[in-house]
Design a protein around this motif. Structure first.
Motif, PDB file in Angstrom:
ATOM      1  N   PHE A   1       3.084  -4.884   0.818  1.00  0.00           N
ATOM      2  CA  PHE A   1       2.019  -4.384  -0.058  1.00  0.00           C
ATOM      3  C   PHE A   1       2.534  -3.949  -1.430  1.00  0.00           C
ATOM      4  CE2 PHE A   1       3.705  -0.876   2.356  1.00  0.00           C
ATOM      5  CZ  PHE A   1       3.876   0.124   1.392  1.00  0.00           C
ATOM      6  N   LEU A   2       3.860  -3.774  -1.579  1.00  0.00           N
ATOM      7  CA  LEU A   2       4.429  -3.285  -2.837  1.00  0.00           C
ATOM      8  C   LEU A   2       4.446  -4.370  -3.907  1.00  0.00           C
ATOM      9  CD1 LEU A   2       7.534  -1.164  -1.842  1.00  0.00           C
ATOM     10  CD2 LEU A   2       5.601  -0.416  -3.206  1.00  0.00           C
ATOM     11  N   LEU A   3       3.902  -4.063  -5.068  1.00  0.00           N
ATOM     12  CA  LEU A   3       4.004  -4.954  -6.223  1.00  0.00           C
ATOM     13  C   LEU A   3       5.166  -4.513  -7.100  1.00  0.00           C
ATOM     14  CD1 LEU A   3       0.206  -5.230  -7.095  1.00  0.00           C
ATOM     15  CD2 LEU A   3       1.625  -6.878  -5.843  1.00  0.00           C
ATOM     16  N   SER A   4       5.354  -3.211  -7.244  1.00  0.00           N
ATOM     17  CA  SER A   4       6.503  -2.656  -7.955  1.00  0.00           C
ATOM     18  C   SER A   4       6.689  -1.212  -7.511  1.00  0.00           C
ATOM     19  CB  SER A   4       6.302  -2.722  -9.470  1.00  0.00           C
ATOM     20  OG  SER A   4       5.300  -1.818  -9.882  1.00  0.00           O
TER      21      SER A   4
ATOM     22  N   GLU B   1      -4.042  -4.061  -3.126  1.00  0.00           N
ATOM     23  CA  GLU B   1      -5.197  -3.609  -2.354  1.00  0.00           C
ATOM     24  C   GLU B   1      -5.411  -4.462  -1.104  1.00  0.00           C
ATOM     25  OE1 GLU B   1      -9.950  -2.662  -2.981  1.00  0.00           O
ATOM     26  OE2 GLU B   1      -8.841  -3.692  -4.556  1.00  0.00           O
ATOM     27  N   ALA B   2      -5.180  -5.762  -1.218  1.00  0.00           N
ATOM     28  CA  ALA B   2      -5.420  -6.687  -0.109  1.00  0.00           C
ATOM     29  C   ALA B   2      -4.530  -6.414   1.100  1.00  0.00           C
ATOM     30  CB  ALA B   2      -5.220  -8.125  -0.579  1.00  0.00           C
ATOM     31  N   HIS B   3      -3.419  -5.706   0.906  1.00  0.00           N
ATOM     32  CA  HIS B   3      -2.478  -5.448   1.997  1.00  0.00           C
ATOM     33  C   HIS B   3      -2.548  -4.023   2.529  1.00  0.00           C
ATOM     34  CE1 HIS B   3      -0.686  -9.086   0.207  1.00  0.00           C
ATOM     35  NE2 HIS B   3      -0.369  -9.342   1.460  1.00  0.00           N
ATOM     36  N   LEU B   4      -3.546  -3.255   2.095  1.00  0.00           N
ATOM     37  CA  LEU B   4      -3.665  -1.867   2.550  1.00  0.00           C
ATOM     38  C   LEU B   4      -4.719  -1.733   3.635  1.00  0.00           C
ATOM     39  CD1 LEU B   4      -3.504   0.069  -0.840  1.00  0.00           C
ATOM     40  CD2 LEU B   4      -1.630  -0.555   0.704  1.00  0.00           C
ATOM     41  N   THR B   5      -4.486  -0.805   4.549  1.00  0.00           N
ATOM     42  CA  THR B   5      -5.438  -0.499   5.616  1.00  0.00           C
ATOM     43  C   THR B   5      -5.919   0.928   5.429  1.00  0.00           C
ATOM     44  OG1 THR B   5      -4.251  -1.960   7.127  1.00  0.00           O
ATOM     45  CG2 THR B   5      -5.732  -0.347   8.120  1.00  0.00           C
ATOM     46  N   GLY B   6      -7.228   1.119   5.491  1.00  0.00           N
ATOM     47  CA  GLY B   6      -7.797   2.451   5.412  1.00  0.00           C
ATOM     48  C   GLY B   6      -8.145   2.900   3.999  1.00  0.00           C
TER      49      GLY B   6
ATOM     50  N   GLU C   1      -3.346   9.947  -8.137  1.00  0.00           N
ATOM     51  CA  GLU C   1      -2.835  11.258  -8.540  1.00  0.00           C
ATOM     52  C   GLU C   1      -1.363  11.415  -8.178  1.00  0.00           C
ATOM     53  OE1 GLU C   1      -5.541  14.079  -6.800  1.00  0.00           O
ATOM     54  OE2 GLU C   1      -7.215  13.348  -8.033  1.00  0.00           O
ATOM     55  N   ARG C   2      -0.880  10.616  -7.243  1.00  0.00           N
ATOM     56  CA  ARG C   2       0.527  10.616  -6.841  1.00  0.00           C
ATOM     57  C   ARG C   2       1.277   9.463  -7.522  1.00  0.00           C
ATOM     58  NH1 ARG C   2      -0.770  14.170  -3.441  1.00  0.00           N
ATOM     59  NH2 ARG C   2      -1.115  14.374  -1.276  1.00  0.00           N
ATOM     60  N   PHE C   3       0.630   8.848  -8.493  1.00  0.00           N
ATOM     61  CA  PHE C   3       1.192   7.716  -9.247  1.00  0.00           C
ATOM     62  C   PHE C   3       1.463   6.506  -8.355  1.00  0.00           C
ATOM     63  CE2 PHE C   3       2.208  11.617 -11.517  1.00  0.00           C
ATOM     64  CZ  PHE C   3       1.558  11.365 -12.713  1.00  0.00           C
ATOM     65  N   ILE C   4       0.573   6.316  -7.378  1.00  0.00           N
ATOM     66  CA  ILE C   4       0.548   5.085  -6.579  1.00  0.00           C
ATOM     67  C   ILE C   4      -0.723   4.367  -7.013  1.00  0.00           C
ATOM     68  CG2 ILE C   4       0.423   4.057  -4.278  1.00  0.00           C
ATOM     69  CD1 ILE C   4       1.718   6.662  -3.201  1.00  0.00           C
ATOM     70  N   ILE C   5      -0.548   3.286  -7.748  1.00  0.00           N
ATOM     71  CA  ILE C   5      -1.656   2.600  -8.393  1.00  0.00           C
ATOM     72  C   ILE C   5      -2.035   1.361  -7.585  1.00  0.00           C
ATOM     73  CG2 ILE C   5      -2.504   1.565 -10.537  1.00  0.00           C
ATOM     74  CD1 ILE C   5      -1.704   4.613 -10.655  1.00  0.00           C
ATOM     75  N   VAL C   6      -3.301   1.276  -7.217  1.00  0.00           N
ATOM     76  CA  VAL C   6      -3.809   0.129  -6.450  1.00  0.00           C
ATOM     77  C   VAL C   6      -4.210  -0.962  -7.421  1.00  0.00           C
ATOM     78  CG1 VAL C   6      -5.573  -0.675  -4.830  1.00  0.00           C
ATOM     79  CG2 VAL C   6      -4.570   1.631  -4.579  1.00  0.00           C
ATOM     80  N   ARG C   7      -3.732  -2.169  -7.199  1.00  0.00           N
ATOM     81  CA  ARG C   7      -4.046  -3.333  -8.050  1.00  0.00           C
ATOM     82  C   ARG C   7      -4.829  -4.339  -7.260  1.00  0.00           C
ATOM     83  NH1 ARG C   7      -3.162  -1.131 -12.747  1.00  0.00           N
ATOM     84  NH2 ARG C   7      -1.023  -0.649 -13.234  1.00  0.00           N
TER      85      ARG C   7
END
Length: 115
Positions: free
Chosen positions: A14-17, A93-98, A109-115
Protein backbone atom coordinates in the motif's frame (compact mmCIF):
# COMPACT_ATOMS: atom_id res chain seq x y z
CA UNK A 1 -13.24 -24.67 -16.17
CA UNK A 2 -10.46 -22.39 -15.01
CA UNK A 3 -10.14 -20.91 -11.55
CA UNK A 4 -9.21 -17.32 -11.00
CA UNK A 5 -6.63 -16.93 -8.29
CA UNK A 6 -6.02 -13.62 -6.58
CA UNK A 7 -2.64 -12.64 -5.28
CA UNK A 8 -2.82 -11.58 -1.61
CA UNK A 9 -1.76 -8.09 -0.59
CA UNK A 10 1.96 -8.11 0.20
CA UNK A 11 3.65 -6.41 3.14
CA UNK A 12 3.93 -2.70 2.48
CA UNK A 13 2.26 -2.94 -0.93
CA UNK A 14 0.00 0.00 0.00
CA UNK A 15 3.02 2.34 0.40
CA UNK A 16 3.61 4.85 -2.39
CA UNK A 17 6.37 6.68 -0.49
CA UNK A 18 7.68 7.00 3.04
CA UNK A 19 10.22 9.00 5.01
CA UNK A 20 13.95 8.35 4.71
CA UNK A 21 15.13 5.10 6.25
CA UNK A 22 12.26 3.65 8.21
CA UNK A 23 11.17 6.80 10.04
CA UNK A 24 7.58 6.13 8.93
CA UNK A 25 7.33 2.78 10.76
CA UNK A 26 7.10 1.64 14.38
CA UNK A 27 6.81 -1.68 16.19
CA UNK A 28 3.33 -1.96 17.71
CA UNK A 29 1.23 -4.41 19.72
CA UNK A 30 -2.00 -5.58 18.09
CA UNK A 31 -4.82 -6.99 20.17
CA UNK A 32 -5.66 -10.70 19.88
CA UNK A 33 -8.19 -11.46 17.18
CA UNK A 34 -8.80 -12.32 13.56
CA UNK A 35 -6.13 -12.46 10.88
CA UNK A 36 -5.31 -9.04 9.41
CA UNK A 37 -3.91 -8.11 6.01
CA UNK A 38 -1.34 -5.41 5.20
CA UNK A 39 -3.08 -2.08 4.70
CA UNK A 40 -5.55 -2.55 7.56
CA UNK A 41 -6.29 0.81 9.19
CA UNK A 42 -5.81 0.54 12.97
CA UNK A 43 -6.90 2.49 16.02
CA UNK A 44 -5.45 2.43 19.53
CA UNK A 45 -7.62 0.86 22.25
CA UNK A 46 -7.08 3.25 25.15
CA UNK A 47 -7.72 0.76 27.99
CA UNK A 48 -5.09 -1.73 26.80
CA UNK A 49 -2.65 0.30 24.70
CA UNK A 50 -3.00 -2.30 21.94
CA UNK A 51 -3.98 -1.53 18.37
CA UNK A 52 -7.10 -3.03 16.79
CA UNK A 53 -8.86 -2.65 13.44
CA UNK A 54 -10.29 0.84 13.03
CA UNK A 55 -13.98 0.82 13.96
CA UNK A 56 -15.81 4.14 13.46
CA UNK A 57 -18.68 3.15 15.79
CA UNK A 58 -16.50 1.97 18.68
CA UNK A 59 -16.07 3.92 21.91
CA UNK A 60 -12.82 2.31 23.10
CA UNK A 61 -10.29 4.38 21.13
CA UNK A 62 -10.29 2.22 17.97
CA UNK A 63 -12.74 4.75 16.47
CA UNK A 64 -9.73 7.05 15.87
CA UNK A 65 -7.52 5.89 12.98
CA UNK A 66 -3.91 5.97 14.14
CA UNK A 67 -1.79 3.90 11.74
CA UNK A 68 -1.74 1.26 8.99
CA UNK A 69 -0.61 -2.34 9.45
CA UNK A 70 2.54 -2.98 7.38
CA UNK A 71 2.51 -6.79 7.09
CA UNK A 72 0.05 -9.65 7.53
CA UNK A 73 -0.89 -11.00 10.95
CA UNK A 74 -2.32 -14.44 11.60
CA UNK A 75 -5.33 -15.08 13.78
CA UNK A 76 -4.33 -15.26 17.43
CA UNK A 77 -5.76 -15.41 20.93
CA UNK A 78 -2.80 -13.43 22.32
CA UNK A 79 -1.39 -9.98 21.64
CA UNK A 80 0.74 -9.84 18.47
CA UNK A 81 3.86 -7.79 17.66
CA UNK A 82 3.68 -6.05 14.30
CA UNK A 83 5.02 -3.16 12.23
CA UNK A 84 2.86 -0.22 11.24
CA UNK A 85 3.17 2.96 9.22
CA UNK A 86 2.57 5.70 11.77
CA UNK A 87 3.81 8.91 10.08
CA UNK A 88 5.28 10.58 6.99
CA UNK A 89 3.93 8.42 4.17
CA UNK A 90 1.79 8.42 1.04
CA UNK A 91 -0.45 5.37 0.70
CA UNK A 92 -2.65 3.85 -1.99
CA UNK A 93 -6.35 4.04 -1.15
CA UNK A 94 -7.02 0.92 -3.25
CA UNK A 95 -4.83 -1.19 -0.93
CA UNK A 96 -6.30 -0.06 2.40
CA UNK A 97 -8.91 -1.89 4.47
CA UNK A 98 -11.27 -0.04 6.79
CA UNK A 99 -10.73 3.42 5.33
CA UNK A 100 -13.54 5.98 5.47
CA UNK A 101 -13.43 9.80 5.20
CA UNK A 102 -13.03 10.21 8.98
CA UNK A 103 -10.10 7.77 9.06
CA UNK A 104 -8.53 9.48 6.04
CA UNK A 105 -8.63 12.82 7.87
CA UNK A 106 -7.20 11.32 11.08
CA UNK A 107 -4.34 9.71 9.12
CA UNK A 108 -3.63 13.03 7.37
CA UNK A 109 -3.15 14.62 10.80
CA UNK A 110 -0.35 12.06 11.30
CA UNK A 111 1.09 12.98 7.87
CA UNK A 112 -0.12 9.75 6.27
CA UNK A 113 -1.62 10.96 3.01
CA UNK A 114 -4.09 8.79 1.09
CA UNK A 115 -3.71 8.98 -2.71
Amino acid sequence: MSHIQREPVHAGEFLLSEGAGQISREVINVAAGAALMPGQVLGLVTATGFFAPYNPVATNGSEDAACILFGPLGESDVTRRARAVVRLAEVSEAHLTGLDPTAEQALAERFIIVR
